[in-house]
Scaffold this active site. Structure first.
Site, PDB file in Angstrom:
ATOM      1  N   LYS A 146      22.095 -44.001  17.863  1.00 33.48           N
ATOM      2  CA  LYS A 146      21.699 -44.950  16.805  1.00 33.48           C
ATOM      3  C   LYS A 146      21.313 -46.244  17.476  1.00 33.48           C
ATOM      4  CE  LYS A 146      22.662 -44.318  12.666  1.00 33.48           C
ATOM      5  NZ  LYS A 146      22.132 -43.533  11.611  1.00 33.48           N
TER       6      LYS A 146
HETATM    7  N1  GLU Z   1      19.251 -42.256   9.981  1.00 32.19           N
HETATM    8  C1  GLU Z   1      19.526 -40.974   9.418  1.00 32.19           C
HETATM    9  C2  GLU Z   1      21.012 -40.637   9.529  1.00 32.19           C
HETATM   10  O1  GLU Z   1      21.847 -41.510   9.577  1.00 32.19           O
HETATM   11  C3  GLU Z   1      18.610 -39.882   9.946  1.00 32.19           C
HETATM   12  C4  GLU Z   1      18.630 -39.679  11.432  1.00 32.19           C
HETATM   13  C5  GLU Z   1      17.547 -38.728  11.919  1.00 32.19           C
HETATM   14  O2  GLU Z   1      16.820 -38.181  11.100  1.00 32.19           O
HETATM   15  O3  GLU Z   1      17.448 -38.553  13.128  1.00 32.19           O
HETATM   16  O4  GLU Z   1      21.405 -39.497   9.494  1.00 32.19           O
END
Ligand code: GLU
Length: 428
Positions: free
Chosen positions: A118
């Protein structure tokens, strides 16, 4: 024993913030139910890598402003790392570390060949023009050029980022490499290799597991009275899906506050209002309530789709829903989790409930790598199969061990990663 205490001073690391300690405490609570070796536990307690960059931006008025940017990669045991990029004033190393850790468990639980990551920029996007946002995104991509890649770390949208943000990242990465690399990000526009149904996937997945949870509780989704906190890409889509399936959405909220109507809100009209005005601010065809009041409304299902840290020790005793579903990451604190469990209120945890987004991201990546494309029905069916398989495994483990759905989801995920880490071993 799970603890919210920071590590002893000599071991304290930069990401030991309250949110990361919460992610670690959830991990420690689940470990005893996962039956995995201690050295595996030690390894998985720490993110593998963290990068901090400073991103300079020439503002429209000619001045220069520098924004902090982050990317944390928690685990590469199962594959390249995967996870969103958020633009938010609260973004920090600790927040990214917590969210990256949850991504590892989410991907493992869904049996996707990824570890978690992230990142993001600490910025209030409302203070930037579109040109500034594009320049900031392109420079951030350039700063992360050695970190991201289709076989190393694949970003996606998160809070305040969207398909346009991903298009700028894909273009910047491709231009710097000298060839087109659609598979470096997911959540792109369909015209450049995005997947149909990716935008709706997180919210739709939330409702798929809500439906399954209702069945387990001996209820049916149509007629359930639902409160949805958050009206963005997750909450907004979840509210529509709930409404379309015959549930009664009695309250929703966004950054401007909450809306309440015991007879049920007109969800399509709310979307039309947001499309015209940018938010729910000023909508006056029903009672306006605060975010705090919304969380305490009597209802059958409370969907938490705003952000972390919403149901806490201060308000968990006042929640009057009989089922809580986490569309956001980390919306229920560890203390609140214990209070809800004591009160017999099941919580479908984030790593299961909101996994639809990353699951369709995985489908997008596979389609891009294979240069082939599936239609909406096929994606929806594949997503539904993955979500219900994960849901059934979590429920079965929770039943077998007599633990909460969160502990079961975490334990199931830890087993997946642990099996792979045992097979690979620790290098050297
Ligand atoms: N930001 C989204 C999550 O927290 C999607 C992450 C992604 O698709 O890689 O799951």
């Amino acid at each position: 024993m799970a603890s919210l205490e920071a590590s002893p001073l000599d071991q304290r690391l930069e990401w030991d913030t309250p949110l990361f300690l919460m992610a670690r405490a959830q991990f420690e609570q689940a470990v005893p139910h996962a039956d995995v070796p201690d050295e595996i536990v030690e390894r998985l307690s720490f993110p593998e890598r963290a990068v901090i960059v400073s991103v300079p931006l020439r503002r429209d008025d000619g001045s220069i402003q520098v924004f902090p940017g982050y990317r944390v990669q928690h685990s590469t045991v199962l594959g390249p790392t995967k996870g969103g990029l958020r633009y938010d004033p609260e973004v920090s190393l600790g927040e990214c570390a917590a969210l990256a850790t949850w991504m590892t468990w989410k991907c493992a639980l869904l049996r996707l060949p990824y570890g978690g990551a992230k990142g993001g920029i600490r910025v209030d996007v409302r203070s930037l023009s579109r040109t500034e946002l594009e320049k900031l995104t392109r420079r951030f991509t350039s700063e992360l050029i050695r970190e991201i890649g289709p076989h190393t770390d694949i970003p996606a949208p998160d809070m305040a980022t969207n398909d346009q943000t991903m298009a700028w990242i894909m273009d910047t990465y491709s231009v710097q490499k000298g060839y087109v690399v659609p598979e470096v990000v997911t959540g792109k526009p369909i015209s450049i290799g995005g997947s149909v149904f990716r935008r709706e996937a997180t919210g739709a997945g939330v409702v798929m597991v809500t439906d399954q949870a209702c069945t387990r509780l001996g209820r049916t989704l149509p007629g359930q009275r639902c409160v949805v906190q958050g009206f963005g890409n997750v909450g907004g889509v979840a509210a529509s899906e709930l409404h379309d399936r015959g549930a009664i959405v009695v309250a929703v909220s966004d950054i401007s506050g909450g809306l309440h109507n015991e007879a049920g809100l007109d969800v399509p009209e709310l979307h039309a209002y947001v499309a015209e005005h940018g938010s729910l601010e000023g909508y006056d065809r029903c009672e306006r309530i605060t975010n705090e009041e919304l969380l305490e409304l009597p209802c059958d299902i409370l969907v938490l789709a705003a952000r972390e840290d919403q149901v806490t020790a201060a308000n968990a005793a006042k929640v009057r829903a009989s089922l809580v579903v986490e569309g956001a990451n980390g919306p229920t604190t560890i203390e609140a989790d214990a209070i809800l469990a004591d009160r017999g209120i099941p919580v479908v945890p984030d790593i299961l409930a909101n996994a639809g987004g990353v699951t369709v991201s995985y489908f997008e990546w596979v389609q891009d790598l294979g240069r082939l494309f599936w239609d909406r029905e096929e994606i929806r069916r594949k997503l539904s199969d993955k979500m219900s398989d994960a849901f059934d495994r979590v429920y079965a483990l929770a039943d077998e061990k007599r633990i909460t759905l969160r502990q079961a989801a975490m334990a199931a995920a830890i087993r997946e990663v642990s099996g792979a880490l045992e097979a690979r071993g620790i290098y050297p």
